[in-house]
Scaffold this active site. Structure first.
Site, PDB file in Angstrom:
ATOM      1  N   ASP A 142       3.436  -6.279   3.437  1.00 20.46           N
ATOM      2  CA  ASP A 142       3.054  -5.148   4.296  1.00 20.46           C
ATOM      3  C   ASP A 142       3.437  -5.450   5.741  1.00 20.46           C
ATOM      4  O   ASP A 142       2.590  -5.440   6.627  1.00 20.46           O
ATOM      5  CB  ASP A 142       1.542  -4.871   4.174  1.00 20.46           C
ATOM      6  CG  ASP A 142       1.125  -3.636   4.971  1.00 20.46           C
ATOM      7  OD1 ASP A 142       2.001  -2.851   5.369  1.00 20.46           O
ATOM      8  OD2 ASP A 142      -0.093  -3.474   5.198  1.00 20.46           O
TER       9      ASP A 142
ATOM     10  N   HIS B 253       0.826  -1.215   0.000  1.00 24.79           N
ATOM     11  CA  HIS B 253       0.000   0.000   0.000  1.00 24.79           C
ATOM     12  C   HIS B 253       0.852   1.254   0.000  1.00 24.79           C
ATOM     13  O   HIS B 253       1.919   1.308   0.610  1.00 24.79           O
ATOM     14  CB  HIS B 253      -1.045   0.006   1.118  1.00 24.79           C
ATOM     15  CG  HIS B 253      -0.510   0.071   2.521  1.00 24.79           C
ATOM     16  ND1 HIS B 253      -0.214   1.251   3.142  1.00 24.79           N
ATOM     17  CD2 HIS B 253      -0.246  -0.902   3.425  1.00 24.79           C
ATOM     18  CE1 HIS B 253       0.200   0.996   4.386  1.00 24.79           C
ATOM     19  NE2 HIS B 253       0.204  -0.299   4.577  1.00 24.79           N
TER      20      HIS B 253
ATOM     21  N   HIS C  33       3.490   2.769  12.891  1.00 21.09           N
ATOM     22  CA  HIS C  33       2.521   3.857  13.113  1.00 21.09           C
ATOM     23  C   HIS C  33       3.017   4.934  14.081  1.00 21.09           C
ATOM     24  O   HIS C  33       2.222   5.552  14.778  1.00 21.09           O
ATOM     25  CB  HIS C  33       1.169   3.304  13.610  1.00 21.09           C
ATOM     26  CG  HIS C  33       0.469   2.442  12.605  1.00 21.09           C
ATOM     27  ND1 HIS C  33      -0.765   1.893  12.826  1.00 21.09           N
ATOM     28  CD2 HIS C  33       0.837   2.031  11.365  1.00 21.09           C
ATOM     29  CE1 HIS C  33      -1.134   1.187  11.767  1.00 21.09           C
ATOM     30  NE2 HIS C  33      -0.174   1.246  10.872  1.00 21.09           N
TER      31      HIS C  33
ATOM     32  N   GLU D 232      -5.055   1.907   2.672  1.00 23.24           N
ATOM     33  CA  GLU D 232      -5.078   0.653   3.438  1.00 23.24           C
ATOM     34  C   GLU D 232      -5.239   0.950   4.907  1.00 23.24           C
ATOM     35  O   GLU D 232      -5.988   0.280   5.614  1.00 23.24           O
ATOM     36  CB  GLU D 232      -3.781  -0.134   3.188  1.00 23.24           C
ATOM     37  CG  GLU D 232      -3.790  -1.546   3.792  1.00 23.24           C
ATOM     38  CD  GLU D 232      -3.424  -1.608   5.263  1.00 23.24           C
ATOM     39  OE1 GLU D 232      -3.748  -2.620   5.909  1.00 23.24           O
ATOM     40  OE2 GLU D 232      -2.828  -0.651   5.797  1.00 23.24           O
ATOM     41  N   GLU D 233      -4.504   1.972   5.371  1.00 20.13           N
ATOM     42  CA  GLU D 233      -4.422   2.228   6.817  1.00 20.13           C
ATOM     43  C   GLU D 233      -5.769   2.534   7.455  1.00 20.13           C
ATOM     44  O   GLU D 233      -5.965   2.326   8.637  1.00 20.13           O
ATOM     45  CB  GLU D 233      -3.463   3.397   7.091  1.00 20.13           C
ATOM     46  CG  GLU D 233      -2.002   3.102   6.773  1.00 20.13           C
ATOM     47  CD  GLU D 233      -1.406   2.070   7.696  1.00 20.13           C
ATOM     48  OE1 GLU D 233      -2.116   1.535   8.563  1.00 20.13           O
ATOM     49  OE2 GLU D 233      -0.209   1.780   7.538  1.00 20.13           O
TER      50      GLU D 233
ATOM     51  N   ASP E  92       6.140   1.005   6.696  1.00 19.97           N
ATOM     52  CA  ASP E  92       4.702   0.764   6.511  1.00 19.97           C
ATOM     53  C   ASP E  92       4.151   1.840   5.590  1.00 19.97           C
ATOM     54  O   ASP E  92       3.724   2.881   6.062  1.00 19.97           O
ATOM     55  CB  ASP E  92       4.006   0.767   7.870  1.00 19.97           C
ATOM     56  CG  ASP E  92       2.560   0.344   7.785  1.00 19.97           C
ATOM     57  OD1 ASP E  92       2.151  -0.159   6.732  1.00 19.97           O
ATOM     58  OD2 ASP E  92       1.842   0.503   8.784  1.00 19.97           O
TER      59      ASP E  92
HETATM   60 ZN    ZN Z   1      -0.109   0.330   9.027  1.00 21.26          ZN
HETATM   61 ZN    ZN Z   2       0.621  -1.418   6.310  1.00 20.33          ZN
END
Ligand code: ZN
Ligand code: ZN
Length: 457
Positions: free
Chosen positions: A348, A277, A419, A322-323, A289
């Site tokens: 991912d 993503h 994150h 995606e998140e 990420d």
């Molecule tokens: Zn993520």
């Molecule tokens: Zn991810």
């Protein structure tokens, strides 16, 4: 990343799968694909460029749109065919100001980050007593209405695991905690970050309000701040907290997927989707990420194509959004779900090495399983008997019964950074990244050229 629980799906679509003992005795032949991929420069160059020239790429924002343009230009220059962005619209949550302060008995600030879809406090903030729950189960056990006028705080401390499985269990505090707290009358909720580090960096992430639940302000404290608050609570006096969280919801903002292909010779054999993503959270630059995943799948598709003609088309899917709930994966399925798909795979889970491969193939594909295990074994990757589950960008394909292979990465340090503002390029280890590219390249080559049907009629 978002892992799908795969056991039930496997049973549903393929019955129980028996993977025969793998003949590891057969010495793997020298592999030009593997050797070339272990010296790959494309994956690093992609991640370095995306994180430097675009930086954070929150779903549905102008930064994500710039990332799509950047990726289209980059993938064309790398020689991919049929490169294009496919857009859709979606609601977008935007972070605003966030601040937490213990008022009494130990006045001091705490570091936190709002969770996706958090409600806002009034501009001057809210001030109330903290109700402490060591685990999510303790919050669930609280009587209805017992949190009226309180700020719930759920600790639910996460521990690292190599396969990342603890994210499913501990991550529930973020995914479900806010809705549970709201149902019981809480005016806000704080959780301990779903993370395994000891830095003053809160871990954000999405949470969805369950139907009929009133959204409340919801945020994650950094791990040291959560521990600090827990120590204060253990001293026995009521803790009063002042909390200011502001955010905005925008309707119908543009997001989109980027698609690029290495065309195969036999369109009827179905496409092999290699997904990642393109969006990221807002605070870091989205290196692990999921800039890394996009660099890995693009580089591996190129390495596979250099080794010779392919029977099947390899389609790189760089999903948007995606998140915040997998909007890109769903949009891809709506646009392309009816096309024959031979395989779906996703990267991912950062840039650390692949250590295990999981399969979910149709009955009668044991020989392909053995060939994949053989080409992956020299990279230190062991075949498992666990069914592959894919990830959220390919979830609709997997639910529709498309076969899946998971190249499982080492997740021991992934949730130290996941994150947080610390998700930056320097966390990517070049040698481990190249091992990923090599694993993907040999697997994609084998799958794209497999004479088996992979369920495509
Ligand atoms: Zn993520
Ligand atoms: Zn991810």
């Amino acid at each position: 990343m978002q892992k799908i629980r795969s056991g039930t799906l496997a049973a549903l679509f393929f019955g129980s799968i028996f993977i025969p003992a793998l003949s590891l005795a057969a010495a793997p032949a020298d592999s030009p694909i593997r050797e070339a991929a272990l010296n790959d420069t494309v994956a690093w160059d992609f991640i370095e460029g995306l994180t430097t020239e675009i930086g954070p790429r929150p779903a549905g924002t102008p930064q994500e749109a710039r990332a799509r343009d950047w990726a289209v230009t980059k993938l064309k220059s790398l020689g991919f065919s049929n490169v294009r962005a496919e857009t859709y619209t979606m609601p977008v949550w935007l972070r605003g100001h966030e601040e937490a302060r213990v008022i009494s008995p130990y006045p001091q600030n705490l570091i936190l980050a709002a969770l996706g879809n958090s409600a806002s406090t009034p501009e001057k903030g809210i001030e109330d007593e903290v109700a402490y729950f060591p685990t999510l189960a303790d919050l669930e056990a609280a009587p209805e209405g017992s949190l009226k006028g309180k700020i719930a705080f759920v600790s639910h401390a996460m521990h690292a695991t190599q396969d990342g499985s603890s994210y499913g269990y501990f991550g529930a505090a973020r995914r479900q905690g806010p809705s549970i707290a709201s149902k019981k009358g809480a005016i806000a909720i704080l959780i301990r970050s779903i993370g395994t580090d000891s830095h003053r960096q809160p871990h954000t992430g999405v949470q969805m309000w369950t139907d009929g639940v009133k959204p409340i302000p919801a945020a994650a404290l950094s791990v040291p701040d959560a521990e600090q608050l827990t120590r204060m609570i253990s001293r026995g006096q009521p803790i009063r907290l002042h909390l200011t969280l502001s955010s905005k919801m925008l309707k119908d903002q543009p997001s989109g997927n980027v698609i690029a292909e290495i065309p195969g010779g036999d369109p009827k054999a179905g496409v092999v989707v290699a997904a990642c993503h393109l969006d990221s959270w807002d605070q870091g630059t989205g290196a692990i990420d999921d800039g890394a995943g996009c660099g890995i799948v693009a580089a591996a598709a190129l390495q596979a194509s250099k080794a010779g003609p392919l029977r099947r088309t390899i389609r790189v899917l760089m999903a948007g959004a995606e998140e915040v709930g997998g909007n890109g994966g769903r949009a891809y399925y709506e646009a392309h779900g009816k096309e024959p798909h031979a395989m779906a795979m996703e990267s991912d889970f950062g840039a650390d090495r692949v250590w295990r491969v999981d399969f979910k193939l149709p009955q009668g594909h044991d020989a392909l399983t053995r060939r994949l295990a053989t080409v992956l074994e020299p990279l230190g990757i062991g075949a498992s008997r666990l069914p592959a589950g894919g990830g959220s960008d390919i979830e609709p394909l997997i639910k529709a019964g498309v076969p899946v292979v998971d190249l499982q990465q080492d997740g021991t340090r992934y949730f130290d950074i996941h994150h947080t503002p610390d998700d930056t390029l320097d966390k990517v280890d070049l040698q481990q990244l190249r091992q990923n590219v090599a694993a993907w390249a040999v697997a994609l080559f084998e799958i794209a050229n497999a004479p088996e049907s992979l369920g495509v009629k």
